[in-house]
Write a protein that holds these residues in place. Sequence first.
Motif, short mmCIF file in Angstrom:
data_model
loop_
_atom_site.label_atom_id
_atom_site.label_comp_id
_atom_site.label_asym_id
_atom_site.label_seq_id
_atom_site.Cartn_x
_atom_site.Cartn_y
_atom_site.Cartn_z
N MET A 1 0.83 -1.18 0.00
CA MET A 1 0.00 0.00 0.00
C MET A 1 0.88 1.24 0.00
O MET A 1 1.84 1.34 0.78
CB MET A 1 -0.91 0.00 1.23
CG MET A 1 -1.95 1.10 1.20
SD MET A 1 -3.18 0.83 2.45
CE MET A 1 -4.36 2.08 2.00
N ARG A 2 0.58 2.19 -0.90
CA ARG A 2 1.34 3.42 -1.01
C ARG A 2 0.37 4.60 -1.11
O ARG A 2 -0.74 4.46 -1.61
CB ARG A 2 2.25 3.41 -2.25
CG ARG A 2 3.25 2.27 -2.27
CD ARG A 2 4.28 2.39 -1.16
NE ARG A 2 5.32 1.38 -1.24
CZ ARG A 2 5.25 0.17 -0.72
NH1 ARG A 2 4.15 -0.21 -0.08
NH2 ARG A 2 6.25 -0.69 -0.83
N TRP A 3 0.83 5.75 -0.65
CA TRP A 3 0.02 6.97 -0.72
C TRP A 3 0.75 7.96 -1.63
O TRP A 3 1.83 8.44 -1.30
CB TRP A 3 -0.15 7.56 0.68
CG TRP A 3 -0.90 8.86 0.75
CD1 TRP A 3 -1.64 9.43 -0.25
CD2 TRP A 3 -0.99 9.75 1.85
NE1 TRP A 3 -2.19 10.61 0.16
CE2 TRP A 3 -1.80 10.83 1.46
CE3 TRP A 3 -0.46 9.72 3.14
CZ2 TRP A 3 -2.09 11.89 2.30
CZ3 TRP A 3 -0.75 10.78 4.00
CH2 TRP A 3 -1.55 11.84 3.58
N TRP A 32 -11.42 -0.62 3.22
CA TRP A 32 -11.25 -0.28 1.80
C TRP A 32 -10.20 -1.17 1.14
O TRP A 32 -10.39 -1.67 0.03
CB TRP A 32 -10.85 1.19 1.66
CG TRP A 32 -10.59 1.58 0.24
CD1 TRP A 32 -11.52 1.96 -0.69
CD2 TRP A 32 -9.32 1.61 -0.43
NE1 TRP A 32 -10.89 2.22 -1.90
CE2 TRP A 32 -9.55 2.01 -1.76
CE3 TRP A 32 -8.01 1.34 -0.02
CZ2 TRP A 32 -8.53 2.15 -2.69
CZ3 TRP A 32 -6.99 1.46 -0.94
CH2 TRP A 32 -7.24 1.87 -2.26
N VAL A 33 -9.07 -1.39 1.85
CA VAL A 33 -8.01 -2.25 1.33
C VAL A 33 -8.53 -3.66 1.10
O VAL A 33 -8.27 -4.27 0.06
CB VAL A 33 -6.81 -2.28 2.31
CG1 VAL A 33 -5.84 -3.41 1.94
CG2 VAL A 33 -6.08 -0.95 2.30
N MET A 34 -9.28 -4.18 2.07
CA MET A 34 -9.81 -5.53 1.95
C MET A 34 -10.72 -5.66 0.73
O MET A 34 -10.60 -6.59 -0.07
CB MET A 34 -10.58 -5.89 3.22
CG MET A 34 -11.18 -7.28 3.24
SD MET A 34 -9.97 -8.61 3.39
CE MET A 34 -9.32 -8.27 5.03
N ASN A 53 -2.39 -7.69 4.99
CA ASN A 53 -2.02 -7.44 6.39
C ASN A 53 -3.20 -6.85 7.15
O ASN A 53 -3.86 -5.95 6.66
CB ASN A 53 -0.85 -6.45 6.47
CG ASN A 53 0.41 -6.99 5.84
OD1 ASN A 53 0.72 -6.66 4.70
ND2 ASN A 53 1.14 -7.81 6.56
N LEU A 54 -3.43 -7.32 8.36
CA LEU A 54 -4.45 -6.74 9.23
C LEU A 54 -3.78 -6.12 10.45
O LEU A 54 -2.86 -6.70 11.03
CB LEU A 54 -5.45 -7.81 9.67
CG LEU A 54 -6.34 -8.40 8.59
CD1 LEU A 54 -7.35 -9.37 9.20
CD2 LEU A 54 -7.09 -7.32 7.82
N SER A 55 -4.25 -4.95 10.82
CA SER A 55 -3.71 -4.22 11.97
C SER A 55 -4.32 -4.74 13.27
O SER A 55 -5.48 -5.15 13.30
CB SER A 55 -4.01 -2.73 11.82
OG SER A 55 -3.86 -2.05 13.04
N ILE A 69 -15.86 -11.19 5.54
CA ILE A 69 -16.95 -11.89 4.84
C ILE A 69 -17.62 -10.96 3.82
O ILE A 69 -17.90 -11.38 2.69
CB ILE A 69 -18.00 -12.41 5.85
CG1 ILE A 69 -17.38 -13.54 6.69
CG2 ILE A 69 -19.25 -12.90 5.14
CD1 ILE A 69 -18.30 -14.04 7.80
N CYS A 70 -17.85 -9.72 4.20
CA CYS A 70 -18.47 -8.75 3.28
C CYS A 70 -17.62 -8.55 2.04
O CYS A 70 -18.13 -8.49 0.92
CB CYS A 70 -18.70 -7.42 3.99
SG CYS A 70 -20.06 -7.42 5.17
N ALA A 71 -16.31 -8.44 2.23
CA ALA A 71 -15.40 -8.25 1.10
C ALA A 71 -15.41 -9.45 0.17
O ALA A 71 -15.39 -9.31 -1.07
CB ALA A 71 -13.98 -7.98 1.61
#
Length: 219
Positions: A1-3, A32-34, A53-55, A69-71
Motif C-alpha cells: 500500500m502506497r500513498w 477499503w483495502v480488503m 495485512n491486518l492491523s 466476509i463482506c469483502a
Amino acid sequence: MRWRHPTKGMVSPADFIPLAEETGLIIQLGEWVMAKACHDTMKMPGEIKVAINLSPVQFAKSNIVDAVICALVDSGLPPERLEIEITENVLLRETELNLAALHQLKNLGISISLDDFGVGYSSLSYLTSFPFEKVKVDRSFIEKIERPEAKAVVASIVQLSRTLKLTSCAEGIETEKQLREVTSLGIELGQGYLFGEAMPLAKIDFSVIHAKDDTTKAA
C-alpha cells in the motif's frame, strides 16, 4: 500500500499507517483495502492468492470477521484465494477474542500467516496456540543472512516450520545472494524487491508471477 501525495510524492506505509492506527482511521482504510484487494484479485489468474495485512487495531475496534466476509461476498472471491497476515501484536491484545476470530476466518477457508516472525517475545508459544499455516521470517534476519547468528536463527525457524507442518517464507529478499542463502537453508517461499517492487495492478506481469509463486502481496 502506497500513498501518492500531491506535493510530497510517494509516501511509505511506514509513515502513514501508524498515524492511521493512532487516529482510528485504520478501520475505514483497512476495510477499503480488503474490498479493493479482493476485487482486484478477481481480475488475476485463478491460481493466484492475495495476502492482506491486518492491523491489531482492526481486531480490537471492529468486527473483523464480518468485514472479511463482506469483502469476499461483494467481490465473489473464493475464501481459499485469501490469506490474512497478522503480527504478534494482534495476539498480545484480547487474546481469547482474537483467537476466536482467527479460528472463524480459518473455518471459512482463509489462510492465516504470522508476519515478521522471530522478533517477538512469545512467537514460539503462539505457533501452537493459533491456526497458522505460514510463518514469514522477519526481514531483519535476511538483511544479515551472511552472519552465522542470523543464519542459525533462520535455519531453526525452517526446522520448526517443518516440524509443525507450516510453510516458511523469507521477507525482504533484495539480492540474488540472499536468495541463494535462504534457499540453501530450506526456505520455501520468498518475498522482496528482488522479485518485484510495489506497483499498480495494471503493471503486474502475471506470467512472471505464475512462474515464480502463486502468492502476491497486496497490502
